[in-house]
Scaffold this active site. Sequence first.
Site, mmCIF file in Angstrom:
data_model
loop_
_atom_site.group_PDB
_atom_site.id
_atom_site.type_symbol
_atom_site.label_atom_id
_atom_site.label_comp_id
_atom_site.label_asym_id
_atom_site.label_seq_id
_atom_site.Cartn_x
_atom_site.Cartn_y
_atom_site.Cartn_z
ATOM 1 C CB SER A 61 -0.908 0.028 1.232
ATOM 2 O OG SER A 61 -0.138 0.301 2.401
ATOM 3 C CG ASP A 62 1.281 5.862 -1.425
ATOM 4 O OD1 ASP A 62 2.203 6.058 -0.599
ATOM 5 O OD2 ASP A 62 1.100 6.595 -2.413
ATOM 6 C CD1 TRP A 63 4.730 5.900 4.853
ATOM 7 C CD2 TRP A 63 4.730 4.568 3.075
ATOM 8 N NE1 TRP A 63 5.907 5.166 4.871
ATOM 9 C CE2 TRP A 63 5.932 4.339 3.786
ATOM 10 C CE3 TRP A 63 4.498 3.823 1.912
ATOM 11 C CZ2 TRP A 63 6.893 3.419 3.390
ATOM 12 C CZ3 TRP A 63 5.453 2.899 1.503
ATOM 13 C CH2 TRP A 63 6.630 2.709 2.246
ATOM 14 N N GLY A 64 -0.460 4.720 4.365
ATOM 15 C CA GLY A 64 -1.764 5.073 4.904
ATOM 16 C C GLY A 64 -2.904 4.956 3.918
#
Length: 629
Positions: A156-159
């Site tokens: 995932s991208d961060w968050g």
Amino acid sequence: MAASWNPALVERVGQAIAKEAKALGRDMLLGPTVDINRQPLWGRNFESFGEDPFLSGKIAVGFVRGVQDKEGLIATVKHFAANNSEWERRRIDEKIDERTLHEIYLPPYKAAIQDGGAWAVMTAYNKVNGKHSSENSPLLDDILRKQWKFKGLTISDWGSTYSTAAPINAGLDLEMPGGARGVTFLTSPRAAPDNVSGMHMTTEKVLSEVKEGKISPATLDARVSNLLRVLLANGLFENQHVPGGNIDTAQQRNVAFQAALESIVLLKNDKNLLPLSPARLRSIAVIGPNAATARTGGGGSSLVRPKMSISPLLGIQERAGSGVRVDYALGVSMQGENPQDDGTESRAKQLKSAVDLAAKADVAILVVGRYDKIESEAFDQDTMDLPPGQNELIEAVTKVNPRTIVVLNTGNPVTMKWLDKVPALLDIWYGGQEGGRALAEILFGDANPSGKLPVSFPYSWEDTPVYGNYPGDRNRTTTYSEGIYVGYRYYDKRNVRPLFPFGFGLSYSKFEYSKIKIENVKDATGNPDFHVNVTIRNTGKRAGAEIVQLYVHDDHAKVERPIRELKGFQRLALNPGEAKQVNFTLTRQDLSYYSPQASAWVADPGMFQVQIGASSRDIRLRSDLLLEK
């Protein structure tokens, strides 16, 4: 780098970055970004490789191969899929039809995975057709795993995760940043708040969902297997990277220099003002907010502060030599960079100083653009215009010095109402640590400019494909109503003249195109291939490189198709008077469009036109080929 149209050079850049990453103890690189530049206001356009899926894919393949080739690093192609705006990026729902998705937004990923061998794919923040990218099984399972046979790791991208079971069941292997109870995100005064408080795929939450039957043990095993496969395949259990080694070596600086050099695009050169001759100059005025400071990159998670960097001013001073006086004036302070310089009186003094300096100089070199605080991840641009005061600076300087050279230092196209008054114009993008030295070599003719635009430059925002349909409605939904007509495909279809077309770039030499020939052959499996040969001659007086572009036109298909689509390019170095043959191979896939009805790529038999050109609007040669049933 995309403006170099040189995947082999980009591969060398990837290798250099991998060496530095390894020296820092890293195992993984969070790049490249391969999202298509759908529109010129996107805050991360400078991170990506332009508007065309074919060019973007080829550049991405070079970069991924370089990163992963020798150093055991993992490259991560991102952001899957269609991260084309920063506005409401965690909430926006993009409605993209199946054909558009497969023809425009997915090809760079497919190339990076299947041809480049990328080991990791990062999901985007945005939704695609109603589903968050991290929970989008049509993307993560159907396309990535089943259609493309991807064996690597999805992260995932961060968050950018929003639940526990949904991403795991959809095909997400790893949530980032892992193990965090609270997350600090990139923020900006202009960015919408992210409103994400913590992680969803923690040990406790995952095991709880398994116990409740929301995640099957087999699914969890599959996610862990993907992660272990990547670690094992890259030797990261037995060969963990330990910090140590040289960073910023002479070899790495040379790669940075060559990448900056080949990426500079000469957009205008009236009366051959360039190249400059120090023997004929006594004074140069270097002016502008981007002249004395090296603007090496845009802002956000991709920003790197190099150990050393060469500004345009320093590069020009070093190259001009002791016989030429080089003076500098700021002209206008950069928006938000020096608050003490933002007053009306201060701005007036800055402008007057620049004008006075330009009036006395033999040549004025204006370096304008943006910097990492105003062109960045987390927010889109409000306008295509240069920051306040810069257009006025250009107008004022050109009035007093007709020998004015404007240098654009920005990641996006900008409006240029002053263009008719400027005899010479170059785009250096964000040139990295060696950008100033590369610019000087082009200005003084030590190198011949060879870069070409990887994006169309429109006259105005109103001319763009998404005008009136961006950023989205009150429900945070945006419909990609332009479909496959992105970039030059749109300008060709609508007969809209761009300011500078896709693929455009001038040289200090001239190149002649001749002798197109197409031969129909069979590949190893008996499918038709077409060999296209053309001859290119350097008719100028300088050695130089030409980027020869091949486009295909299909007007007989069962569906509407673009007037032309890029399907090949080659960079060719030629001495004065030298001629070489350029060879291309077209396959059935190159002639195909995506059919949602068949869920497959289809090439309708019939006559196609092959177009060979120096840009998308400068077609020099045409010839027909027949695709039989």
